[in-house]
Design an enzyme around this catalytic site. Sequence first.
Site, PDB file in Angstrom:
ATOM      1  N   ARG A 152       0.879  -1.059   0.027  1.00  9.06           N
ATOM      2  CA  ARG A 152       0.294   0.019   0.114  1.00  9.06           C
ATOM      3  C   ARG A 152       1.043   1.345   0.101  1.00  9.06           C
ATOM      4  O   ARG A 152       0.635   2.223  -0.694  1.00  9.06           O
ATOM      5  CB  ARG A 152      -1.009   0.137   1.205  1.00  9.06           C
ATOM      6  CG  ARG A 152      -2.143  -1.201   1.109  1.00  9.06           C
ATOM      7  CD  ARG A 152      -2.772  -0.890   2.304  1.00  9.06           C
ATOM      8  NE  ARG A 152      -3.708   0.251   2.392  1.00  9.06           N
ATOM      9  CZ  ARG A 152      -4.556   0.765   3.147  1.00  9.06           C
ATOM     10  NH1 ARG A 152      -4.613  -0.229   4.590  1.00  9.06           N
ATOM     11  NH2 ARG A 152      -5.500   1.610   3.192  1.00  9.06           N
ATOM     12  N   CYS A 195      -1.910   6.053   8.922  1.00  8.97           N
ATOM     13  CA  CYS A 195      -2.113   5.109   8.254  1.00  8.97           C
ATOM     14  C   CYS A 195      -3.164   4.923   7.286  1.00  8.97           C
ATOM     15  O   CYS A 195      -3.145   6.163   6.470  1.00  8.97           O
ATOM     16  CB  CYS A 195      -2.542   3.848   9.464  1.00  8.97           C
ATOM     17  SG  CYS A 195      -3.963   4.237  10.059  1.00  8.97           S
TER      18      CYS A 195
END
Length: 284
Positions: free
Chosen positions: A180, A237
């Site tokens: 990611r 995050c």
Amino acid sequence: MSGTDDLLVGARALAAELDAAEPPTLLDVRWRLVGPPGRDDYAAGHLPGAVFVDLDTALCGPPGRSGRHPLPDPAALEAALRSAGVRDGRPVVVYDGGDGMAAARAWWTLRWAGHRPVRLLSGGYPAWLAAGLPTSDDVPTPEPGDVTVRPGALPVLDASAAARLAAGDGVLLDVRAAPRYRGEQEPVDPVAGHVPGAVNVPAPEYVTDGRFPAAEALRDRFAAAGVTAGVPVGAYCGSGVTAAQAVLALHVAGRPDAALYVGSWSEWVADPERPVATGPGSTA
């Protein structure tokens, strides 16, 4: 006392505290990003006396341009915590399904709200079960609490502050999985990549099954990412849940000044003018 006594508690130590005359308030915050709601898990069994608190609706604000899990409205948070029986000065213990992420966000939210005596049950509900301790499916009706929410007791980053930190004012940790971070995949948000200059330290590198290593080991791991004494540090995050766990890990490591970028990647990409980096970037 160890440096983590006011941050973490083990299952057997918590069981002993629950037998005391004034036990801590227990909050069950089990949650999943996808799948059945945590309330179903709570209904099937929980720590005796625990009250379920929903991460999405009670501990966070409505999703939008500020991210998928933005800061809650202080008045709404205060009402939710009072409904759960949280009282000023009375210890709180939060737990989740074992990975420690939702519990860490609950821990962070209560401390941000000015309620300092809150700890996380190390290993969560599975640790309680593994210790052979009793569970219940009774739903308690707690006496209403009197906690007063005083927001701002822990540092937060907005997008501009996160960008400055990543650009050299300090260290901005991206604690998502490496694919990611590199922009190779993005299962949740509409744009893949990372904040330019952020350093990738995936969560499994500093926590395992909701349990943190010793403070020295955490300091060494974060130092490898550039987090050394005197260097400002923040974490993000996807939506500020896993990053709250990173902030807790940094507290364990002796960095209570660590800041949370609450909006995280879900807020960052809500503005198409913000730059996005892909590729290996900075890893440690």
